[in-house]
Design an enzyme around this catalytic site. Structure first.
Site, PDB file in Angstrom:
ATOM      1  N   ASP A 150      -0.704   8.621  10.297  1.00 42.90           N
ATOM      2  CA  ASP A 150      -0.281   7.267   9.895  1.00 42.90           C
ATOM      3  C   ASP A 150       1.058   7.328   9.155  1.00 42.90           C
ATOM      4  O   ASP A 150       1.642   6.291   8.822  1.00 42.90           O
ATOM      5  CB  ASP A 150      -1.362   6.542   9.086  1.00 42.90           C
ATOM      6  N   SER A 151       1.586   8.543   8.976  1.00 48.89           N
ATOM      7  CA  SER A 151       2.962   8.692   8.484  1.00 48.89           C
ATOM      8  C   SER A 151       3.942   8.012   9.440  1.00 48.89           C
ATOM      9  O   SER A 151       5.096   7.792   9.085  1.00 48.89           O
ATOM     10  CB  SER A 151       3.326  10.176   8.329  1.00 48.89           C
ATOM     11  N   ASP A 164      -5.056   9.466  13.135  1.00 41.53           N
ATOM     12  CA  ASP A 164      -5.357   9.028  11.765  1.00 41.53           C
ATOM     13  C   ASP A 164      -5.963   7.636  11.764  1.00 41.53           C
ATOM     14  O   ASP A 164      -5.475   6.742  12.465  1.00 41.53           O
ATOM     15  CB  ASP A 164      -4.042   8.940  10.974  1.00 41.53           C
ATOM     16  N   LYS A 192      -8.914  11.450  12.025  1.00 34.15           N
ATOM     17  CA  LYS A 192      -8.780  11.986  10.658  1.00 34.15           C
ATOM     18  C   LYS A 192      -8.900  10.832   9.690  1.00 34.15           C
ATOM     19  O   LYS A 192      -8.373   9.754   9.950  1.00 34.15           O
ATOM     20  CB  LYS A 192      -7.435  12.694  10.472  1.00 34.15           C
ATOM     21  N   GLU A 234      -3.673  18.399   1.269  1.00 33.85           N
ATOM     22  CA  GLU A 234      -2.248  18.033   1.137  1.00 33.85           C
ATOM     23  C   GLU A 234      -1.812  18.033  -0.330  1.00 33.85           C
ATOM     24  O   GLU A 234      -2.536  17.528  -1.210  1.00 33.85           O
ATOM     25  CB  GLU A 234      -2.013  16.628   1.722  1.00 33.85           C
ATOM     26  N   GLU A 247      -8.935   9.896   5.323  1.00 33.09           N
ATOM     27  CA  GLU A 247      -8.678  10.368   3.957  1.00 33.09           C
ATOM     28  C   GLU A 247      -9.889  10.113   3.063  1.00 33.09           C
ATOM     29  O   GLU A 247     -10.617   9.136   3.250  1.00 33.09           O
ATOM     30  CB  GLU A 247      -7.456   9.649   3.374  1.00 33.09           C
TER      31      GLU A 247
HETATM   32  O1  KIV Z   1      -0.043  11.025   8.335  1.00 36.68           O
HETATM   33  C1  KIV Z   1       0.251  12.219   8.404  1.00 36.68           C
HETATM   34  O2  KIV Z   1       1.271  12.614   8.986  1.00 36.68           O
HETATM   35  C2  KIV Z   1      -0.630  13.172   7.756  1.00 36.68           C
HETATM   36  C3  KIV Z   1      -0.154  14.577   7.630  1.00 36.68           C
HETATM   37  C4  KIV Z   1       0.902  14.641   6.609  1.00 36.68           C
HETATM   38  C5  KIV Z   1      -1.251  15.522   7.374  1.00 36.68           C
HETATM   39  O3  KIV Z   1      -1.676  12.817   7.324  1.00 36.68           O
END
Ligand code: KIV
Length: 289
Positions: free
Chosen positions: A66-67, A105, A135, A204, A137
């Site tokens: 989600d970055s 994510d 994924k 992280e 959090e």
């Molecule tokens: O969103 C993302 O890119 C991430 C990585 C930094 C692990 O969660």
């Protein structure tokens, strides 16, 4: 590992027949045996079909992080990222890869409400992208949700330590686990998501010693970012490691300088357009003589 040649001339994102077998959640989980990982897991973020094509042969896992909120959309954080954004980019990355496991994510607000909400969002992501894992959090508080998902066929990557979706609670993106109480909580979070069935865990932005302790404490492979070389694998934001941004966090190593390359190419193009050197005879259609 062998690398594959992609025929981009056909405009085909995924070659057919597929030249190999894709990594799976069980195959990545199996990398760590009795607390040891002989072959560290190589992971990078990918948001587009073409970047997935370029990275795929070199990676075990491609994360549609989600970055992308900041990297692709210029948003101030990952908070505004939507399920629709993740699905559009997730599907593109699946189309551009055939070797790495693709994990997507779960964006803020799509899974925290209840295990049922998480299942509805995650199953949509899996159906509409073709990815093999999600994924999410969070530590102990998310463990019941992770169990609910994994018991219903959804492989989950955990994410503990610095969790960017909690930026408003954390007050920033600084390294976590500096004090004893916070370090203990991060270790407990990692244990809780491991026990709930995650097949790997991203840790992280934590102190190196703590990251090593987490990697040794849990059964699934721990993938570090701003963590420790003792983790069972590493992940970076691809755009950071390619040098697409002027400023990168301390934990990023630049393996390229694409910002400079792109600047030079754009400068050369602009000069040739202005001088009318582009397009030349080679790039224009003329009657055959
Ligand atoms: O969103 C993302 O890119 C991430 C990585 C930094 C692990 O969660």
């Amino acid at each position: 590992m062998s690398t594959f040649t992609i025929d981009t001339a056909t405009s085909r994102a995924t070659p057919s027949p597929v030249p190999g077998k894709r990594m799976t959640a069980p195959s990545l989980r199996a990398r760590k045996v009795d607390g040891k990982t002989e072959q560290p897991i190589v992971a990078l973020t990918a948001y587009t079909m073409r970047m997935a094509q370029l990275l795929d042969a070199h990676c075990d896992m491609l994360l549609v992080g989600d970055s992308l909120g900041q990297v692709i959309y210029g948003l101030p954080s990952t908070i505004p990222v939507t399920l629709d954004m993740m699905i559009a980019h997730g599907a593109a990355v699946v189309r551009g890869s055939w070797h790495a496991l693709v994990a997507v994510d779960m964006p803020f607000g799509s899974y925290e409400g209840s295990p049922e909400q998480a299942f509805a969002s995650c199953s949509r992501v899996m159906k509409e992208t073709g990815c093999a894992a999600v994924k999410l959090e969070g530590g102990a508080a998310m463990a019941p949700t992770i169990r609910f998902l994994t018991e219903r066929g959804i492989p989950v990557v955990g994410h503990v330590g610095l969790t960017p979706q909690a930026v408003n609670m954390l007050g920033g993106y600084g390294a976590r686990g500096k004090g004893a109480a916070e370090a203990k909580k991060i270790l407990e979070d990692a244990r809780a998501v491991a026990d709930a069935g995650t097949f790997s865990i991203v840790v992280e932005g934590v102190m190196e010693e703590l990251a090593t302790e987490v990697a040794r404490a849990v059964a699934p492979p721990v993938i570090g970012i701003g963590a420790s070389a003792e983790c069972d694998g590493q992940i970076l934001v691809t755009d950071d490691m390619l040098g697409l941004f002027e400023r990168t966090p301390r934990f990023v190593k630049r393996y390229g300088n694409l910002a400079e390359e792109i600047g030079k190419a754009a400068e050369a193009y602009a000069a040739e357009v202005r001088s009318r050197d582009f397009p030349s005879a080679e790039q224009t259609y003329r009657p055959k003589s």
